[in-house]
Design a protein around this motif. Structure first.
Motif, PDB file in Angstrom:
ATOM      1  N   GLY A  69       0.771  -1.223   0.000  1.00 37.81           N
ATOM      2  CA  GLY A  69       0.000   0.000   0.000  1.00 37.81           C
ATOM      3  C   GLY A  69       0.804   1.274   0.000  1.00 37.81           C
ATOM      4  N   LEU A  70       2.148   1.180  -0.016  1.00 35.79           N
ATOM      5  CA  LEU A  70       2.971   2.378   0.012  1.00 35.79           C
ATOM      6  C   LEU A  70       3.620   2.652  -1.333  1.00 35.79           C
ATOM      7  N   SER A  71       3.136   2.021  -2.389  1.00 35.97           N
ATOM      8  CA  SER A  71       3.699   2.229  -3.708  1.00 35.97           C
ATOM      9  C   SER A  71       3.390   3.636  -4.202  1.00 35.97           C
ATOM     10  N   THR A  72       4.347   4.205  -4.951  1.00 38.65           N
ATOM     11  CA  THR A  72       4.119   5.537  -5.535  1.00 38.65           C
ATOM     12  C   THR A  72       3.339   5.467  -6.836  1.00 38.65           C
ATOM     13  N   GLU A  73       3.110   4.216  -7.321  1.00 34.72           N
ATOM     14  CA  GLU A  73       2.331   4.064  -8.546  1.00 34.72           C
ATOM     15  C   GLU A  73       0.852   4.389  -8.263  1.00 34.72           C
ATOM     16  N   LEU A  74       0.130   4.703  -9.336  1.00 31.51           N
ATOM     17  CA  LEU A  74      -1.299   4.990  -9.162  1.00 31.51           C
ATOM     18  C   LEU A  74      -2.048   3.751  -8.702  1.00 31.51           C
ATOM     19  N   GLU A  75      -1.572   2.590  -9.144  1.00 27.52           N
ATOM     20  CA  GLU A  75      -2.239   1.348  -8.766  1.00 27.52           C
ATOM     21  C   GLU A  75      -1.174   0.385  -8.274  1.00 27.52           C
ATOM     22  N   ASP A  76      -1.369  -0.167  -7.092  1.00 27.59           N
ATOM     23  CA  ASP A  76      -0.376  -1.050  -6.499  1.00 27.59           C
ATOM     24  C   ASP A  76      -0.203  -2.300  -7.361  1.00 27.59           C
ATOM     25  N   VAL A  77       1.052  -2.754  -7.525  1.00 26.83           N
ATOM     26  CA  VAL A  77       1.331  -3.920  -8.352  1.00 26.83           C
ATOM     27  C   VAL A  77       1.204  -5.175  -7.511  1.00 26.83           C
ATOM     28  N   THR A  78       1.043  -6.304  -8.187  1.00 26.58           N
ATOM     29  CA  THR A  78       0.981  -7.575  -7.477  1.00 26.58           C
ATOM     30  C   THR A  78       2.380  -7.982  -7.028  1.00 26.58           C
ATOM     31  N   GLU A  79       2.444  -8.933  -6.100  1.00 23.26           N
ATOM     32  CA  GLU A  79       3.740  -9.398  -5.613  1.00 23.26           C
ATOM     33  C   GLU A  79       4.553 -10.045  -6.732  1.00 23.26           C
ATOM     34  N   VAL A  80       3.877 -10.763  -7.627  1.00 25.23           N
ATOM     35  CA  VAL A  80       4.576 -11.408  -8.742  1.00 25.23           C
ATOM     36  C   VAL A  80       5.230 -10.355  -9.631  1.00 25.23           C
ATOM     37  N   GLU A  81       4.472  -9.298  -9.973  1.00 23.34           N
ATOM     38  CA  GLU A  81       5.025  -8.239 -10.812  1.00 23.34           C
ATOM     39  C   GLU A  81       6.145  -7.501 -10.082  1.00 23.34           C
ATOM     40  N   TYR A  82       5.988  -7.338  -8.760  1.00 24.16           N
ATOM     41  CA  TYR A  82       7.025  -6.660  -7.987  1.00 24.16           C
ATOM     42  C   TYR A  82       8.333  -7.436  -8.044  1.00 24.16           C
ATOM     43  N   ARG A  83       8.244  -8.761  -7.848  1.00 25.30           N
ATOM     44  CA  ARG A  83       9.457  -9.580  -7.904  1.00 25.30           C
ATOM     45  C   ARG A  83      10.051  -9.556  -9.312  1.00 25.30           C
ATOM     46  N   GLN A  84       9.171  -9.520 -10.313  1.00 24.21           N
ATOM     47  CA  GLN A  84       9.660  -9.492 -11.682  1.00 24.21           C
ATOM     48  C   GLN A  84      10.420  -8.200 -11.958  1.00 24.21           C
ATOM     49  N   LEU A  85       9.979  -7.111 -11.340  1.00 24.07           N
ATOM     50  CA  LEU A  85      10.662  -5.841 -11.527  1.00 24.07           C
ATOM     51  C   LEU A  85      11.982  -5.799 -10.756  1.00 24.07           C
ATOM     52  N   ARG A  86      12.010  -6.442  -9.575  1.00 26.63           N
ATOM     53  CA  ARG A  86      13.164  -6.321  -8.704  1.00 26.63           C
ATOM     54  C   ARG A  86      14.297  -7.263  -9.093  1.00 26.63           C
ATOM     55  N   LEU A  87      14.002  -8.412  -9.694  1.00 28.68           N
ATOM     56  CA  LEU A  87      15.015  -9.413  -9.986  1.00 28.68           C
ATOM     57  C   LEU A  87      15.423  -9.343 -11.454  1.00 28.68           C
ATOM     58  N   GLU A  88      16.722  -9.512 -11.690  1.00 24.94           N
ATOM     59  CA  GLU A  88      17.211  -9.547 -13.065  1.00 24.94           C
ATOM     60  C   GLU A  88      16.880 -10.894 -13.692  1.00 24.94           C
ATOM     61  N   ASN A  89      16.452 -10.864 -14.940  1.00 25.59           N
ATOM     62  CA  ASN A  89      16.216 -12.086 -15.704  1.00 25.59           C
ATOM     63  C   ASN A  89      17.442 -12.346 -16.569  1.00 25.59           C
ATOM     64  N   VAL A  90      18.065 -13.509 -16.378  1.00 24.62           N
ATOM     65  CA  VAL A  90      19.357 -13.753 -17.017  1.00 24.62           C
ATOM     66  C   VAL A  90      19.310 -15.009 -17.869  1.00 24.62           C
ATOM     67  N   VAL A  91      20.152 -15.017 -18.878  1.00 19.63           N
ATOM     68  CA  VAL A  91      20.429 -16.191 -19.701  1.00 19.63           C
ATOM     69  C   VAL A  91      21.907 -16.511 -19.555  1.00 19.63           C
ATOM     70  N   LEU A  92      22.215 -17.771 -19.301  1.00 23.22           N
ATOM     71  CA  LEU A  92      23.591 -18.205 -19.111  1.00 23.22           C
ATOM     72  C   LEU A  92      24.135 -18.794 -20.413  1.00 23.22           C
ATOM     73  N   ILE A  93      25.405 -18.551 -20.688  1.00 20.80           N
ATOM     74  CA  ILE A  93      26.036 -19.104 -21.888  1.00 20.80           C
ATOM     75  C   ILE A  93      27.381 -19.700 -21.508  1.00 20.80           C
ATOM     76  N   GLY A  94      27.786 -20.716 -22.270  1.00 24.87           N
ATOM     77  CA  GLY A  94      29.085 -21.349 -22.034  1.00 24.87           C
ATOM     78  C   GLY A  94      29.586 -21.999 -23.308  1.00 24.87           C
ATOM     79  N   VAL A  95      30.891 -22.211 -23.365  1.00 25.03           N
ATOM     80  CA  VAL A  95      31.540 -22.874 -24.493  1.00 25.03           C
ATOM     81  C   VAL A  95      32.302 -24.076 -23.956  1.00 25.03           C
ATOM     82  N   TYR A  96      32.162 -25.226 -24.605  1.00 27.10           N
ATOM     83  CA  TYR A  96      32.885 -26.418 -24.173  1.00 27.10           C
ATOM     84  C   TYR A  96      33.486 -27.099 -25.388  1.00 27.10           C
ATOM     85  N   SER A  97      34.596 -27.788 -25.157  1.00 25.29           N
ATOM     86  CA  SER A  97      35.239 -28.538 -26.234  1.00 25.29           C
ATOM     87  C   SER A  97      34.656 -29.939 -26.277  1.00 25.29           C
TER      88      SER A  97
END
Length: 518
Positions: A69-97
């Motif tokens: 309830g303390l969000s500065t947005e006009l409409e409070d976001v859901t917890e899922v959307e909040y976590r999605q905003l706060r956490l980086e989404n990453v893709v891992l890459i590697g090279v092997y012989s």
């Protein structure tokens, strides 16, 4: 014509997108179907019991909570959307012989655990088989384009390479995939910066970060330059615009070098206090035991089980950065110290090895090393080799080593046979259930250096401080009170025998030899 979404549909779509992360199609070789990375245990295997103490440090680390309830947005976001905003989404890459696919998969899963510990969500992992990484973009040109499509389709905002990228490789790959690209070293440094608590630990981490950053600085155009020499035309130029000839990047390098020099001086300032403590232990003939091992092998849990130290225990990589030393005793009354040290990892950045050399001195100066290995890890042999390499680098190769396969409560009998083949003299233990702890303590007691002299002394009653000193610093085998004073027999060092001086009535080497009259 696009239809306008009905009220609430956007939130539902966001939830579905997050919950469907594991099932998204990928053009690459995906290693992660769903759930947490396999390099970390499940939450069920990370329970804590009374041996781990109150875990106040763990509560502090997790103390940040969002207030609804303390969000500065006009409409409070859901917890899922909040976590999605706060956490980086990453893709891992590697090279092997060719021929090392299993090792590459284990390494990439470990990178996934590192990324999760740093606070990211791993969306996918992609491996490319080639003899050597591409010198320009790490991945080949065609595979880099495929990677861009994967990143775009998954909505990732970071790519993490399972190696230490050259600055030119990172920039070139960023130009192709159009998102931030970092390497394994940057992730480890980020974890260290989050977990460092003490002044020394924070200084060590900052020094390592600056050493990593220095060769990776990049210029940001002429507008940031401090140069304007010669006949400069145009409005506002000319006199007063001729700077000292130092570009912005050169200025940054100078500032970083100055800061690094201050940090090295600061770390040297911590050394006398640490050396004084270590010298005090040696002067008092207190042997030391260091608990070393791979990160997340359960070293802190083992220390808590033995000494009730209450050290932070967390199912995360590099939860412990600051060495913790506790005093304990063998069953026959000999005092020794037990030190919990920072964990190791494959391809540990050399900046960290150098910056944390003072912490690793606890390993190099110990009398016994308890080498803790995660028995549930898919590749324990590589963990053992990595730890022994680092121990050798800090000068501890000749120290007595006790190998302990921890987490044996979640290992099958077949796996135990395989592990026994790796280390026939190892101890199977569980810091959670207590299995193997008595055997570890017995093995430590056998390996600790014993006093070199057996003495008999008659100490006057007005010199009671000598008797107290023998109880603290020696192993008293018998004591009797007679008319002349206190008659005592003890196993002592040469230094303590010299302190007793004239009160020693007999002494002999700590063997089966007869007592020699003084």
């Amino acid at each position: 014509m696009n239809e306008t979404p009905v009220d609430g549909q956007e939130n539902d779509d966001a939830v579905e997108r997050v919950l469907a992360n594991a099932g998204r199609p990928s053009a690459g070789y995906s290693l992660f179907g769903s759930g947490r990375a396999q390099a970390l245990q499940t939450d069920a295997s990370a329970d804590f019991d009374s041996a781990d103490g109150d875990q106040f440090d763990r509560e502090d680390r997790q103390a940040l909570r969002r207030v609804g309830g303390l969000s500065t947005e006009l409409e409070d976001v859901t917890e899922v959307e909040y976590r999605q905003l706060r956490l980086e989404n990453v893709v891992l890459i590697g090279v092997y012989s060719q021929g090392s696919l299993q090792d590459a998969e284990n390494s990439l899963r470990e990178l996934a655990a590192l990324a999760e510990t740093a606070g990211a969500v791993v969306l996918d992992g992609v491996l490319q088989r080639r003899p050597h990484p591409d010198p320009s973009t790490y991945f080949g040109k065609g595979k880099a384009e495929e990677l861009r499509a994967i990143v775009s389709s998954l909505g990732a905002d970071t790519v993490i390479a399972d190696t230490e990228l050259a600055p030119s490789q990172r920039r070139a790959l960023e130009d192709v995939v159009k998102v931030k690209v970092i390497d394994r070293t940057a992730v480890i440094l980020d974890i260290f910066s989050q977990h460092a608590k003490s002044r020394e630990g924070k200084a060590q981490v900052e020094l390592a970060q600056l050493e990593y950053l220095l060769p990776r600085l990049r210029g940001w155009g002429e507008s940031m330059s401090r140069q304007a020499g010669g006949q400069v035309g145009g409005a506002g130029a000319g006199m007063g615009s001729r700077g000292p000839g130092e570009t912005k990047i050169e200025l940054d390098r100078r500032r970083i070098n100055t800061r690094m020099a201050k940090l090295r001086a600061q770390l040297k300032g911590f050394a006398p206090a640490r050396e004084a403590k270590r010298a005090n232990r040696k002067r008092n003939e207190v042997p030391s035991v260091a608990i070393a091992g791979y990160t997340n092998a359960g070293k802190s849990s083992l220390l808590n089980r033995i000494t009730r130290a209450g050290v932070l225990v967390e199912n995360a990589l590099f939860a412990t950065l600051d060495a913790t030393v506790r005093r304990t005793q063998t069953e026959d009354g000999r005092t020794y110290t037990l030190a919990d040290t920072v964990g190791f990892v494959r391809n540990l950045p050399h900046q960290l090895v150098e910056a944390f050399r003072s912490t690793l001195e606890e390993v190099a100066d110990s009398d016994v090393i308890v080498h803790v290995v995660d028995a549930s890890h898919p590749d324990p042999a590589s963990q053992i080799a990595t730890v022994r390499d680092v121990i050798g680098d800090v000068g501890g190769r000749d120290i007595t080593e006790i190998v302990v396969f921890n987490k044996s409560d979640i290992v099958s009998e077949d796996d135990r046979l395989i592990l026994r083949g790796l280390e026939p003299t190892a101890i199977f233990a569980s810091a959670r259930t207590g299995e193997g702890i008595p055997e570890i303590l017995d093995r430590i007691a056998e390996a600790l250096p014993r006093p070199s002299v057996v003495i008999e002394a008659l100490v006057p009653y007005d010199r009671g401080e000598l008797i107290s000193m023998l109880h603290r610093r020696a192993q008293v085998t018998s004591i009797d009170y007679v008319e002349e004073g206190t008659r005592v027999e003890a196993l002592v060092s040469e230094e303590i025998a010299a302190q007793l001086g004239e009160f020693v009535t007999a002494r002999r080497p700590n063997t089966t030899d007869e007592v020699a009259e003084v």
